[in-house]
Write a protein that holds these residues in place. Sequence first.
Motif, mmCIF file in Angstrom:
data_model
loop_
_atom_site.group_PDB
_atom_site.id
_atom_site.type_symbol
_atom_site.label_atom_id
_atom_site.label_comp_id
_atom_site.label_asym_id
_atom_site.label_seq_id
_atom_site.Cartn_x
_atom_site.Cartn_y
_atom_site.Cartn_z
ATOM 1 N N GLN A 46 5.591 -6.814 7.379
ATOM 2 C CA GLN A 46 5.849 -8.127 7.967
ATOM 3 C C GLN A 46 4.536 -8.793 8.386
ATOM 4 O O GLN A 46 4.333 -9.986 8.139
ATOM 5 C CB GLN A 46 6.767 -7.970 9.177
ATOM 6 C CG GLN A 46 6.976 -9.235 9.959
ATOM 7 C CD GLN A 46 7.822 -9.006 11.187
ATOM 8 O OE1 GLN A 46 8.950 -9.422 11.216
ATOM 9 N NE2 GLN A 46 7.287 -8.347 12.195
ATOM 10 N N THR A 47 3.647 -8.031 8.985
ATOM 11 C CA THR A 47 2.351 -8.574 9.407
ATOM 12 C C THR A 47 1.565 -9.084 8.201
ATOM 13 O O THR A 47 0.961 -10.159 8.258
ATOM 14 C CB THR A 47 1.545 -7.504 10.162
ATOM 15 O OG1 THR A 47 2.297 -7.111 11.319
ATOM 16 C CG2 THR A 47 0.184 -8.021 10.596
ATOM 17 N N MET A 48 1.596 -8.316 7.097
ATOM 18 C CA MET A 48 0.903 -8.771 5.882
ATOM 19 C C MET A 48 1.511 -10.070 5.362
ATOM 20 O O MET A 48 0.784 -10.987 4.971
ATOM 21 C CB MET A 48 0.965 -7.700 4.791
ATOM 22 C CG MET A 48 -0.007 -6.568 5.019
ATOM 23 S SD MET A 48 -0.184 -5.498 3.588
ATOM 24 C CE MET A 48 1.442 -4.797 3.455
ATOM 25 N N LEU A 49 2.848 -10.158 5.357
ATOM 26 C CA LEU A 49 3.493 -11.394 4.887
ATOM 27 C C LEU A 49 3.102 -12.580 5.759
ATOM 28 O O LEU A 49 2.786 -13.657 5.242
ATOM 29 C CB LEU A 49 5.010 -11.238 4.883
ATOM 30 C CG LEU A 49 5.621 -10.335 3.815
ATOM 31 C CD1 LEU A 49 7.122 -10.210 4.027
ATOM 32 C CD2 LEU A 49 5.320 -10.843 2.423
ATOM 33 N N ILE A 50 3.143 -12.395 7.062
ATOM 34 C CA ILE A 50 2.780 -13.479 7.985
ATOM 35 C C ILE A 50 1.355 -13.943 7.735
ATOM 36 O O ILE A 50 1.083 -15.142 7.629
ATOM 37 C CB ILE A 50 2.965 -13.033 9.451
ATOM 38 C CG1 ILE A 50 4.454 -12.834 9.761
ATOM 39 C CG2 ILE A 50 2.338 -14.043 10.413
ATOM 40 C CD1 ILE A 50 4.714 -12.114 11.066
ATOM 41 N N ASN A 51 0.443 -12.996 7.609
ATOM 42 C CA ASN A 51 -0.963 -13.351 7.427
ATOM 43 C C ASN A 51 -1.246 -13.952 6.052
ATOM 44 O O ASN A 51 -1.906 -14.985 5.949
ATOM 45 C CB ASN A 51 -1.847 -12.125 7.642
ATOM 46 C CG ASN A 51 -1.876 -11.687 9.090
ATOM 47 O OD1 ASN A 51 -1.595 -12.465 9.987
ATOM 48 N ND2 ASN A 51 -2.178 -10.427 9.320
ATOM 49 N N GLU A 52 -0.776 -13.317 4.994
ATOM 50 C CA GLU A 52 -1.079 -13.775 3.638
ATOM 51 C C GLU A 52 -0.395 -15.093 3.294
ATOM 52 O O GLU A 52 -0.944 -15.898 2.566
ATOM 53 C CB GLU A 52 -0.684 -12.710 2.613
ATOM 54 C CG GLU A 52 -1.531 -11.466 2.665
ATOM 55 C CD GLU A 52 -2.974 -11.697 2.245
ATOM 56 O OE1 GLU A 52 -3.217 -12.519 1.336
ATOM 57 O OE2 GLU A 52 -3.855 -11.062 2.835
ATOM 58 N N ASN A 56 4.145 -19.688 10.108
ATOM 59 C CA ASN A 56 4.157 -20.126 11.495
ATOM 60 C C ASN A 56 5.496 -19.689 12.087
ATOM 61 O O ASN A 56 6.546 -20.217 11.697
ATOM 62 C CB ASN A 56 4.005 -21.645 11.566
ATOM 63 C CG ASN A 56 4.078 -22.179 12.968
ATOM 64 O OD1 ASN A 56 4.340 -21.456 13.928
ATOM 65 N ND2 ASN A 56 3.851 -23.475 13.113
ATOM 66 N N LEU A 57 5.471 -18.748 12.999
ATOM 67 C CA LEU A 57 6.711 -18.216 13.542
ATOM 68 C C LEU A 57 7.447 -19.192 14.456
ATOM 69 O O LEU A 57 8.574 -18.920 14.855
ATOM 70 C CB LEU A 57 6.457 -16.891 14.249
ATOM 71 C CG LEU A 57 5.921 -15.790 13.327
ATOM 72 C CD1 LEU A 57 5.718 -14.505 14.084
ATOM 73 C CD2 LEU A 57 6.846 -15.581 12.146
ATOM 74 N N ALA A 61 12.305 -21.993 9.408
ATOM 75 C CA ALA A 61 12.360 -21.547 8.014
ATOM 76 C C ALA A 61 11.536 -20.273 7.811
ATOM 77 O O ALA A 61 11.931 -19.390 7.052
ATOM 78 C CB ALA A 61 11.877 -22.656 7.079
ATOM 79 N N ALA A 62 10.396 -20.170 8.487
ATOM 80 C CA ALA A 62 9.564 -18.969 8.381
ATOM 81 C C ALA A 62 10.276 -17.768 8.985
ATOM 82 O O ALA A 62 10.257 -16.666 8.424
ATOM 83 C CB ALA A 62 8.217 -19.195 9.072
ATOM 84 N N ARG A 63 10.935 -17.961 10.115
ATOM 85 C CA ARG A 63 11.686 -16.863 10.740
ATOM 86 C C ARG A 63 12.855 -16.438 9.871
ATOM 87 O O ARG A 63 13.141 -15.246 9.729
ATOM 88 C CB ARG A 63 12.162 -17.266 12.144
ATOM 89 C CG ARG A 63 11.022 -17.435 13.141
ATOM 90 C CD ARG A 63 11.509 -17.554 14.570
ATOM 91 N NE ARG A 63 12.562 -18.525 14.769
ATOM 92 C CZ ARG A 63 12.380 -19.820 15.045
ATOM 93 N NH1 ARG A 63 11.141 -20.294 15.151
ATOM 94 N NH2 ARG A 63 13.404 -20.632 15.224
#
Length: 90
Positions: A46-52, A56-57, A61-63
Motif C-alpha cells: 500500500q505504501t508503494m502504491l501511495i508513493n508511486e 492523496n488520501l 477516489a484514492a481511498r
Amino acid sequence: MSRTVFCRKYKKEMEGLDAPPYPGQKGQDIYDNISKQAWQDWLKHQTMLINEKHLNLMDKAARQYLAEQLDKYLSGEDFDRAEGFVPPTK
C-alpha cells in the motif's frame, strides 16, 4: 501463545493479527481470515502504491482505489503494482 488463522492470501495456517485493523465487518473479516504476515505485506505494498501513484488520501477516489486493491491483494486476485518499483537485490 499467539492465535493462528488459515490465511486467505497464503493458503496456510499462520499467526493471526492481534486485533482487527478496521472497525466493523471488514475489519472482523480481515482479523478472522488474514495472517499478520499478509497484513504487513499489504501495508508495504500500500505504501508503494501511495508513493508511486502519488495518491492523496484526502481524495475519496484514492481511498476507494486502495480499498479495492486491498480486497484484490488479500483474496489472491490480480492487483496493481507500483510501476517504478525495482526490488533491492540481496
